[in-house]
Motif scaffolding. Sequence first.
Motif, PDB file in Angstrom:
ATOM      1  N   PRO A 936       4.544 -13.050   2.969  1.00 43.41           N
ATOM      2  CA  PRO A 936       5.052 -12.320   1.800  1.00 43.41           C
ATOM      3  C   PRO A 936       4.003 -11.460   1.113  1.00 43.41           C
ATOM      4  CG  PRO A 936       4.596 -14.603   1.213  1.00 43.41           C
ATOM      5  CD  PRO A 936       4.297 -14.477   2.687  1.00 43.41           C
ATOM      6  N   ILE A 937       2.754 -11.485   1.567  1.00 49.94           N
ATOM      7  CA  ILE A 937       1.690 -10.716   0.902  1.00 49.94           C
ATOM      8  C   ILE A 937       1.651  -9.326   1.515  1.00 49.94           C
ATOM      9  CG2 ILE A 937      -0.754 -10.687   0.308  1.00 49.94           C
ATOM     10  CD1 ILE A 937      -0.826 -13.680   0.804  1.00 49.94           C
ATOM     11  N   GLU A 938       1.829  -8.309   0.691  1.00 52.40           N
ATOM     12  CA  GLU A 938       1.880  -6.937   1.169  1.00 52.40           C
ATOM     13  C   GLU A 938       0.712  -6.137   0.622  1.00 52.40           C
ATOM     14  OE1 GLU A 938       5.688  -5.334   0.279  1.00 52.40           O
ATOM     15  OE2 GLU A 938       6.769  -6.725   1.598  1.00 52.40           O
ATOM     16  N   ALA A 939       0.560  -4.913   1.125  1.00 56.14           N
ATOM     17  CA  ALA A 939      -0.589  -4.074   0.776  1.00 56.14           C
ATOM     18  C   ALA A 939      -0.614  -3.707  -0.698  1.00 56.14           C
ATOM     19  CB  ALA A 939      -0.581  -2.808   1.633  1.00 56.14           C
ATOM     20  N   SER A 940       0.497  -3.857  -1.388  1.00 57.96           N
ATOM     21  CA  SER A 940       0.548  -3.481  -2.801  1.00 57.96           C
ATOM     22  C   SER A 940      -0.379  -4.333  -3.654  1.00 57.96           C
ATOM     23  CB  SER A 940       1.991  -3.598  -3.319  1.00 57.96           C
ATOM     24  OG  SER A 940       2.482  -4.922  -3.127  1.00 57.96           O
ATOM     25  N   VAL A 941      -0.797  -5.481  -3.159  1.00 58.61           N
ATOM     26  CA  VAL A 941      -1.686  -6.316  -3.968  1.00 58.61           C
ATOM     27  C   VAL A 941      -3.051  -5.662  -4.157  1.00 58.61           C
ATOM     28  CG1 VAL A 941      -0.541  -8.444  -3.255  1.00 58.61           C
ATOM     29  CG2 VAL A 941      -2.496  -7.612  -1.944  1.00 58.61           C
ATOM     30  N   LEU A 942      -3.411  -4.696  -3.265  1.00 63.09           N
ATOM     31  CA  LEU A 942      -4.700  -4.023  -3.392  1.00 63.09           C
ATOM     32  C   LEU A 942      -4.656  -2.848  -4.348  1.00 63.09           C
ATOM     33  CD1 LEU A 942      -5.934  -3.966   0.327  1.00 63.09           C
ATOM     34  CD2 LEU A 942      -6.685  -5.469  -1.521  1.00 63.09           C
ATOM     35  N   MET A 943      -3.472  -2.487  -4.799  1.00 63.37           N
ATOM     36  CA  MET A 943      -3.371  -1.347  -5.700  1.00 63.37           C
ATOM     37  C   MET A 943      -3.942  -1.685  -7.075  1.00 63.37           C
ATOM     38  SD  MET A 943      -2.231   0.879  -3.764  1.00 63.37           S
ATOM     39  CE  MET A 943      -1.299   1.127  -2.251  1.00 63.37           C
ATOM     40  N   ALA A 944      -4.136  -0.669  -7.889  1.00 63.56           N
ATOM     41  CA  ALA A 944      -4.726  -0.850  -9.219  1.00 63.56           C
ATOM     42  C   ALA A 944      -3.857  -1.775 -10.062  1.00 63.56           C
ATOM     43  CB  ALA A 944      -4.883   0.503  -9.909  1.00 63.56           C
ATOM     44  N   GLU A 945      -4.502  -2.568 -10.885  1.00 66.29           N
ATOM     45  CA  GLU A 945      -3.803  -3.490 -11.766  1.00 66.29           C
ATOM     46  C   GLU A 945      -4.497  -3.514 -13.116  1.00 66.29           C
ATOM     47  OE1 GLU A 945      -3.991  -7.498 -10.482  1.00 66.29           O
ATOM     48  OE2 GLU A 945      -6.140  -7.446 -10.058  1.00 66.29           O
TER      49      GLU A 945
END
Length: 1201
Positions: A936-945
């Motif tokens: 369930p872990i996708e590349a969006s977790v690396l985006m800015a937060e």
Amino acid sequence: MNFEGLDPGLAEFSPAMHSALDPVLDAHLNPSLLQNVELDPEGVALEALPVQESVHIMEGVYSELHSVVAEVGVPVSVSHFDLHEEMLWVGSHGGHATSFFGPALERYSSFQVNGSDDIRQIQSLENGVLFLTKNNLKYMARGGLIIFDYLLEESEDMHSLLLTDSSTLLVGGLQNHILEIDLNTVQETQKYAVETPGVTIMRQTNRFFFCGHTSGKISLRDLRTFKVENEFDAFTGSLSDFDVHGNLLAACGFSSRLTGLACDRFLKVYDLRMMRAITPLQVHVDPAFLRFIPTYTSRLAIISQSGQCQFCEPTGLANPADIFHVNPVGPLLMTFDVSASKQALAFGDSEGCVHLWTDSPEPTFNPYSRETEFALPCLVDSLPPLDWSQDLLPLSLIPVPLTTDTLLSDWPAANSAPAPRRAPPVDAEILRTMKKVGFIGYAPNPRTRLRNQIPYRLKESDNEFDNFSQVTESPIGREEEPHLHMVSKKYRKVTIKYSKLGLEDFDFKHYNKTLFAGLEPHIPNAYCNCMVQVLYFLEPVRCLIQNHLCQKEFCLACELGFLFHMLDLSRGDPCQGSNFLRAFRTIPEASALGLILADSDEASGKGNLARLIQRWNRFILTQLHQDMQELEVPQAYRGAGNSSFCSSGDSVIGQLFSCEMENCSLCRCGSETVRASSTLLFTLSYPEGSSCDKTGKNYDFAQVLKRSICLEQNTQAWCDNCEKYQPTIQTRNIRHLPDILVINCEVNSSKEADFWRMQAEVAFKMAVKKHGGEMKNKEFALTDRKDLGSPEGLLLCPSIEELKNVWLPFSIRMKMTKNKGLDVCNWTDGDEVQWGPARAEEEHGVFVYDLMASVVHILDSRTGGSLVAHIKVGETYHQRKEGVTHQQWYLFNDFLIEPIDKHEAVQFDMNWKVPAILYYVKRNLNSRYNLNIKNPIEASVLMAEASLARKQRKAHTTFIPLMLNEMPQVGDLVGLDAEFVTLNEEEAELRSDGTKSTIKPSQMSVARITCVRGQGPNEGIPFIDDYISTQEQVVDYLTQYSGIKPGDLDAKISSKHLTTLKSTYLKLRFLIDIGVKFVGHGLQKDFRVINLMVPKDQVLDTVYLFHMPRKRMISLRFLAWYFLDLKIQGETHDSIEDARTALQLYRKYLELSKNGTEPESFHKVLKGLYEKGRKMDWKVPEPESQTSPKNAAVFSSVLAL
């Protein structure tokens, strides 16, 4: 006594006044005071004797009787007449206490109370004396032995104490509260808020507590509630002293003048009946102390600092003729006290002298004093010496008491036999941990016995288990001794032995020769390791948990999924559930249920582990059920709810474990109420009185299970028809059976244990009769290990040893009847021939459940006990790990994993092996569920937060997130470094040979994680630089090594990019799953603390790249200086700098080794490195101008971006 406004010269007193004194008389001292006082070379008074001249005392008039030196040159801070004995106590500014006996002031005892702070108040009790210093309350015997030492907070500044009764004490000071301390338990019982801070004097009458404040106010407080009843604003400047007698309160102090504070010569007097001030009393001295001395009248004694003393009536006029003068050795009087008999006054001055004034030649300090105990004098032997070399010397010179009894030496030899007491054997723990140097062995002290005390046992039976105590397993192995404890070796509690290398040289393979992963036990609350393994080896649970992902910071389902992923990746190496247990400790329900154990309780085994793990079992199923019911997942975590398991409102945990029931309540009036409910597990309910039945009545496990599921009980319940509580019959019927049947055994007392033992004995007798002569002997009991778990091995005739202590069936058959009833019976493999395959029976509501796991409590008084699990590992797990398809039973004891015979899973010797939890699963369970794992872990977790820190600004950003065209691919390099803080300090001890033995390692928590780009135009620029917020208390920020400062991890004040551990963990998991290669220095420890399992082919660790076998590991700082000519890690470490340096070192390694094709030439480079390191003592020379990769040209691109 409030010293504000006193002589400012006193503030200049310092410990320098304790410096060595030459044995000469100070010019300020009266020579008569030091008669017969010896001074040692250090200048400390060894003995202070009274003045030798006879002093004439006029009866009824106070005159000086004696003066002594308490401590030369050190001001007296407090004096106190003992309320129980004829003693005077004196405390000094140097923290020293001295007591004098009787009116002659003979020195009784002298000892140090505090090494740095002055003694501010003394209070005598029946068994000792209380001493109050700035932030310490010490209770000591009159001889100087400490009874208790109570440390207050460092911010406290205490000045006064008040004994309200024999066991309760009030302590006040310059803070805005007063503490109530129980002297019996030595604990703070109450904290009273004070509206006006600065309570320096406290008094008590039978009506009020009186508190004197530094602001000049006196508050009157209720004895029971401590609430303010009245308040007197006595002085505008500050309060010096006050006293209460009868209905009068008199106070002296300082008033504000144009030039500052001035001593007010008007005493304020208050009538406590009308609560108002009466006419002030003008005196002729500058009052600093005052006391009521009510002998014939309520007269007051007013004392000034210069030594003037005046007596007057509080409601009359002061007469100058009533003034007398105390001759202090020093310039100032520092303290004043009145004895309980009012016959003696004590004064202490600034030069360490004590003056005793009395009104009679032979005064007593108390009306009724008890006798004082003195040290026994040294008895000098006055008998004449005897020369033993003279044969004719008459022995009658030795005095012997006359006796007519028979002497012991006359005991006849025929009635005695020499029986020397053998010394007890050496503790087995000492023998196990002993290291031999030559013929001498060294071992740490296990502290199982008192120092220098060896208990001798006269009976051989007492030594039954002493010669060979239980020994935990060691990496070097140990043959089984025939006299060892009844607990089998593999079931004993295992511990990790730490060396100076930590865990690197600990041989886990000795304990686990399989490819399954064990769990480390040294983490707080790791008692649940066995249950984590049980849940992991349930294939549907393993899959659905790893498919779950949500946005909650502390979600047990998410953390359990991360832990399961680590267990999947491991190839026999142990894992640790630190992040899972960290989330577990934050859940309020876990603490409320008592599931959070203190370290001391867990180590000593104080908690009942069987009850604890059963409560934990119920808690974890309920918590996972709740966590997985949340279906709405934010976009940043999309993909978490796409599993096919989550198609309904119920969670997948509910689908697996939930059992639907009908609860029926039947009142005696005939009214019946039916309610629907569900449960995730069942608790065994045993037949009443079964343990007392000595006839050995046989109960099948299926009978007890049915009775527990379809429970029927009589209880009081509300009846709507009768409109009152009535005796009702409550029954429980099953609507739907669960796929996984979970049973808590509830063997929590000897009653239930006796029931299991009795049923096992009955079952054993029946089995012996059934098999008759077909039974095998013990030697032929076990077949070859390769046959264990095979279908052919299951049909072999069991041995006698296999049938002992067995009551639990491997399979049970459950059938739903048409009238909502439930039939339960034990099921054996032979029954399948009679009834047909279980798959066909399911169509008619018949289900067969197979035992999949049993969790047992190992009783061991030496180690406190432990929890282990027997688990039947399925085919899919063996296929993934070993490439074979079969089933096998294993024992999971933390990091010890060992294959066992199937009969061990159901054998329970109730003397040491007690069942706690049972897991039965439906046959062919895996075929009912989709067992595919979708990450369930996708590349969006690396985006800015966004940062959690409120003060974080874009100008403070130290990293640039990855762009879409920079997303990492398989084999990409990522430089990584992490910094840590300490949550719990290491526990260690020094061995007798001087080496250190780590008992428990320090508990670390990740505080900062940095990842830098390893290739491309932006190589060396960080794309992750997260500071990890923590809710746990940090005991050491390790700033010198981590660069983390207090406040960096606090969201309220931090200026860093602060995130949760889960958020950063997901980023690293994505990078691992995508297949990047991490470059760093000492990554093994980093990943261990972060709680990540990274495949070895994805780790490029420079600590091993630049390492020669059997040589020391080299620091990153030295490698950077030697190969890159960089001076890093100047004052503190910086993770960006370290990660970038590790990347450059890896590039240097590829250059020197020609991409690994010329190992010989690189070996020469390493030899030069080690030679240079030895010459430099592995220290980098101090830089003339500090340089850093941050100042390199590559870092300028960060600013440009």
